[in-house]
Design an enzyme around this catalytic site. Structure first.
Site, PDB file in Angstrom:
ATOM      1  N   LYS A  18      22.079  28.073  -2.555  1.00 57.66           N
ATOM      2  CA  LYS A  18      20.948  28.562  -3.367  1.00 57.66           C
ATOM      3  C   LYS A  18      21.099  28.114  -4.816  1.00 57.66           C
ATOM      4  O   LYS A  18      20.137  27.694  -5.454  1.00 57.66           O
ATOM      5  CB  LYS A  18      20.849  30.098  -3.266  1.00 57.66           C
ATOM      6  N   ASP A  41      12.826  37.662  -2.204  1.00 53.99           N
ATOM      7  CA  ASP A  41      13.044  37.728  -0.756  1.00 53.99           C
ATOM      8  C   ASP A  41      11.829  38.344  -0.045  1.00 53.99           C
ATOM      9  O   ASP A  41      11.717  38.251   1.174  1.00 53.99           O
ATOM     10  CB  ASP A  41      14.237  38.643  -0.450  1.00 53.99           C
ATOM     11  N   GLN A  95      22.375  39.001  -1.735  1.00 51.11           N
ATOM     12  CA  GLN A  95      22.680  38.441  -0.414  1.00 51.11           C
ATOM     13  C   GLN A  95      23.085  39.557   0.559  1.00 51.11           C
ATOM     14  O   GLN A  95      23.950  40.372   0.248  1.00 51.11           O
ATOM     15  CB  GLN A  95      23.816  37.404  -0.552  1.00 51.11           C
TER      16      GLN A  95
HETATM   17  N1  GUN Z   1      21.101  37.083   4.510  1.00 48.31           N
HETATM   18  C1  GUN Z   1      20.649  36.282   5.505  1.00 48.31           C
HETATM   19  N2  GUN Z   1      19.407  35.825   5.223  1.00 48.31           N
HETATM   20  C2  GUN Z   1      19.082  36.350   4.022  1.00 48.31           C
HETATM   21  C3  GUN Z   1      17.926  36.235   3.192  1.00 48.31           C
HETATM   22  O1  GUN Z   1      16.938  35.559   3.507  1.00 48.31           O
HETATM   23  N3  GUN Z   1      17.973  36.919   2.024  1.00 48.31           N
HETATM   24  C4  GUN Z   1      19.034  37.695   1.652  1.00 48.31           C
HETATM   25  N4  GUN Z   1      18.967  38.344   0.490  1.00 48.31           N
HETATM   26  N5  GUN Z   1      20.113  37.822   2.402  1.00 48.31           N
HETATM   27  C5  GUN Z   1      20.132  37.152   3.568  1.00 48.31           C
END
Ligand code: GUN
Length: 283
Positions: A53, A120, A97
């Protein structure tokens, strides 16, 4: 022989577009879109996602901050960090996350992130907006699937769409996005009776159950579009999807590979949401 939907190439194309828009935005407003990524603990898979990211932020020209907190972080400490980022004008998107260590409450964090910075799209406010088809933030993985369909020239209108998986992150929002494009949508899950029969009705099948190579050729209609959201590790360490590529590919008209299909799109959609948040902040 199916056409392979190249998620890497489509993702690179969209990132290039985001980069151009970011340069324009920065020239006009004197600042760049900013994303803060929080990770608690040392889950290796999460660490890889967070690194990717940040890399994507650099690639498209965003400002980014990473908060790598120890597994011993308390709920109060995490909440305080979210409050600080909510108030920070340089930060337009906040991503915590998941999963969090067991002693921390994910829901508290989701509710605490300012919905305007919720890139998200996990906050109930944004989930509600998605439900009624009025959204600024699209949930990243389902939005990635829609972009793959659109850029491959696949029209959803009137098609039988079968989504297998009902998670809050993928299955449920995926069903909504397909419905908003006028697909006829069925959502299947672990209690669905005769899953194979329902899958065989699909013009567009979205596989999101997290079971390696689960969907086999006998479950697929001739000419179906097959989108594989799965990301599983085989015993030999190899990455594989939910779809058994070898038996499904000969029957499908289009198929996404794993890796190189939906995966690269998810982070690209996160970049798109962060740019949207920055644009909304100057409206
Ligand atoms: N963990 C796995 N996929 C995601 C996601 O799309 N966003 C977040 N914040 N955590 C994750």
């Amino acid at each position: 022989m199916a056409k392979i939907i190249d998620g890497k190439a489509i993702s690179a194309q969209i990132r290039e577009e985001i980069k151009k828009e970011t340069e324009q935005f920065a020239a006009e407003h004197g600042f760049r879109p900013g994303l803060a990524v929080i990770i608690v603990g040392e889950d290796p898979a999460s660490q890889v996602y967070v690194r990717n990211k940040r890399r994507a932020c650099d690639e498209v020209g965003f400002y980014s901050e990473a908060y790598e907190l120890p597994a011993s972080t308390t709920q109060d400490e995490l909440n305080s960090l979210v409050d600080k980022l909510n108030a920070d004008k340089a930060i337009h998107g906040i991503l915590c996350q998941l999963p969090l260590p067991r002693h921390l409450d994910e829901n508290q964090v989701i509710l605490r992130i300012d919905p305007k910075k919720d890139v998200d799209a996990f906050h109930p406010y944004n989930v509600g907006k998605i439900m009624i088809g009025d959204y600024s933030f699209l949930p990243c993985t389902p939005a990635g699937v829609m972009a793959l369909l659109e850029r491959s020239g696949i029209d959803v209108c009137g098609k039988e769409c079968v989504v297998v998986g009902r998670s809050n992150i993928v299955g449920k929002p995926q069903a909504m996005l397909l419905l908003h494009k006028s697909g006829t949508v069925t959502v299947c899950h672990s209690k669905t009776r005769d899953l194979a029969e329902v899958c065989r009705r699909a013009d567009i099948l979205v596989a999101a159950i997290g079971k390696a190579d689960f969907f086999t050729g006998d479950m697929i209609k001739e000419g179906a579009v097959v989108i594989d959201v799965g990301m599983n590790r085989r015993a030999d360490g190899k990455l594989t999807g939910d779809v058994d590529f070898a038996t499904v590919e000969p029957k499908a008209s289009y198929i996404t590979p794993v890796p190189g299909g939906v995966g690269p799109m998810t982070i690209t959609m996160l970049m798109q949401n962060t740019l949207t948040a920055a644009k909304d902040s100057v409206k």
